[in-house]
Design a protein around this motif. Sequence first.
Motif, PDB file in Angstrom:
ATOM      1  N   GLY A  90     -18.763  -1.135   1.183  1.00  0.00           N
ATOM      2  CA  GLY A  90     -17.286  -0.658   0.657  1.00  0.00           C
ATOM      3  C   GLY A  90     -16.375  -1.738   0.514  1.00  0.00           C
ATOM      4  N   ILE A  91     -15.092  -1.175   0.733  1.00  0.00           N
ATOM      5  CA  ILE A  91     -13.889  -2.056   0.656  1.00  0.00           C
ATOM      6  C   ILE A  91     -13.457  -2.018   2.154  1.00  0.00           C
ATOM      7  N   PRO A  92     -12.656  -3.270   2.713  1.00  0.00           N
ATOM      8  CA  PRO A  92     -12.274  -3.093   3.868  1.00  0.00           C
ATOM      9  C   PRO A  92     -11.236  -2.122   4.298  1.00  0.00           C
ATOM     10  N   GLU A  93     -11.251  -1.890   5.647  1.00  0.00           N
ATOM     11  CA  GLU A  93     -10.374  -0.873   6.228  1.00  0.00           C
ATOM     12  C   GLU A  93      -8.815  -1.220   5.745  1.00  0.00           C
ATOM     13  N   LEU A  94      -8.490  -2.230   5.596  1.00  0.00           N
ATOM     14  CA  LEU A  94      -7.137  -2.712   5.247  1.00  0.00           C
ATOM     15  C   LEU A  94      -7.099  -3.817   4.495  1.00  0.00           C
ATOM     16  N   PRO A  95      -5.821  -3.940   3.652  1.00  0.00           N
ATOM     17  CA  PRO A  95      -5.557  -4.938   2.829  1.00  0.00           C
ATOM     18  C   PRO A  95      -5.783  -6.285   3.436  1.00  0.00           C
ATOM     19  N   VAL A  96      -6.166  -7.290   2.520  1.00  0.00           N
ATOM     20  CA  VAL A  96      -6.334  -8.673   2.859  1.00  0.00           C
ATOM     21  C   VAL A  96      -5.256  -9.639   2.735  1.00  0.00           C
ATOM     22  N   CYS A  97      -4.301  -9.140   2.026  1.00  0.00           N
ATOM     23  CA  CYS A  97      -3.074  -9.944   1.670  1.00  0.00           C
ATOM     24  C   CYS A  97      -1.801  -9.050   1.087  1.00  0.00           C
ATOM     25  N   ASN A  98      -0.725  -9.651   0.807  1.00  0.00           N
ATOM     26  CA  ASN A  98       0.266  -8.833   0.141  1.00  0.00           C
ATOM     27  C   ASN A  98       0.064  -9.155  -1.302  1.00  0.00           C
ATOM     28  N   VAL A  99       0.190  -7.911  -1.885  1.00  0.00           N
ATOM     29  CA  VAL A  99       0.048  -7.849  -3.395  1.00  0.00           C
ATOM     30  C   VAL A  99       1.168  -7.745  -4.408  1.00  0.00           C
ATOM     31  N   SER A 100       0.746  -8.093  -5.852  1.00  0.00           N
ATOM     32  CA  SER A 100       1.723  -8.307  -6.650  1.00  0.00           C
ATOM     33  C   SER A 100       1.684  -6.905  -7.554  1.00  0.00           C
ATOM     34  N   VAL A 101       2.545  -6.522  -8.264  1.00  0.00           N
ATOM     35  CA  VAL A 101       2.687  -5.269  -8.905  1.00  0.00           C
ATOM     36  C   VAL A 101       1.652  -5.208 -10.107  1.00  0.00           C
ATOM     37  N   ASP A 102       1.134  -6.438 -10.458  1.00  0.00           N
ATOM     38  CA  ASP A 102       0.055  -6.709 -11.586  1.00  0.00           C
ATOM     39  C   ASP A 102      -1.420  -6.226 -10.952  1.00  0.00           C
ATOM     40  N   ALA A 103      -1.299  -6.822  -9.701  1.00  0.00           N
ATOM     41  CA  ALA A 103      -2.749  -6.654  -8.722  1.00  0.00           C
ATOM     42  C   ALA A 103      -2.786  -4.942  -8.612  1.00  0.00           C
TER      43      ALA A 103
END
Length: 295
Positions: free
Chosen positions: A241-254
């Motif tokens: 699955g995906i991690p429980e939390l984000p890996v980093c801060n993300v852009s609008v494009d992402a």
Amino acid sequence: MLSFIYYLNKPIDSPKIIYISKGSISKIITQMQNNNYDVSKIDALLLRVIGSPQSGWINIGSTCNTRGDFLYKLATAKAALQNVTLIPGETTYIFLDQLAEELKLDRNILQSEYELQSQYPEGVFVPDTYSIPIGISEKLVIKILLNESLSNMKKLSMKAFGIYNEKKWLQIVTIASIIQKESANIEEMPLVSSVIYNRLRLGMKLQMDGTLNYGKYSHIKVTPTRIKEDTSIYNTYLHGGIPELPVCNVSVDAIKAAIFPANTDYLYFVKSKNGTHEFTRNYSTHLTNIMRVTK
């Protein structure tokens, strides 16, 4: 007259950096009262004589002034601003390092304030260039950045879904953070997103190196040894699955790519010699691509 002089010379405590909202002097005084500043209608009358405060951040220079000095500084002071840029894909750990260095703040206090004020350890800041008042406290800078970022996140969610559901949005940002770490450019983001969703749908582990570039490891090359030894929630070789939390801060494009993946059957990709990625559905083709780019 004596009572008036006494009033103007009474000490008043306040932060060095104060935010003044737009509006009339009466509105400004009301706003300051709501924020527990020791001001009154008399001060509103005095400001009409001295001058109206400029809206925005102002630096009054000290935390303790006479009331007369305080009112004068309200009417005349301005805050020097410094731009701080959070790059898309950067982790909060590195961003706090940056804030401490560029704004001359205490790194440990920044970390403590972030942990006190933020519900999540990662992914809550919106990458942007922020104009920060010089002399601001660690507590206030974290508050400003979190409030502005949350406001922007809610606007994005409302635009995409018509509602802001915190749990659903966290999942979107988490997927977006993997896209952010893995993509070579904005054009690739929907393709990387499609690989993530295709692998999830088939029950395959994501097995993406970018998820191990979390926290202080943001710029550390991921090695086979690291993949084997890292037992964190971010290791998508170890966990499904995906991690429980984000890996980093993300852009609008992402975020857009996480919401609107490309329509593909891709399951694999590898970085080519020119820095972009080659995508494929077939594992045999993927192995051929790996051999070609590693020659």
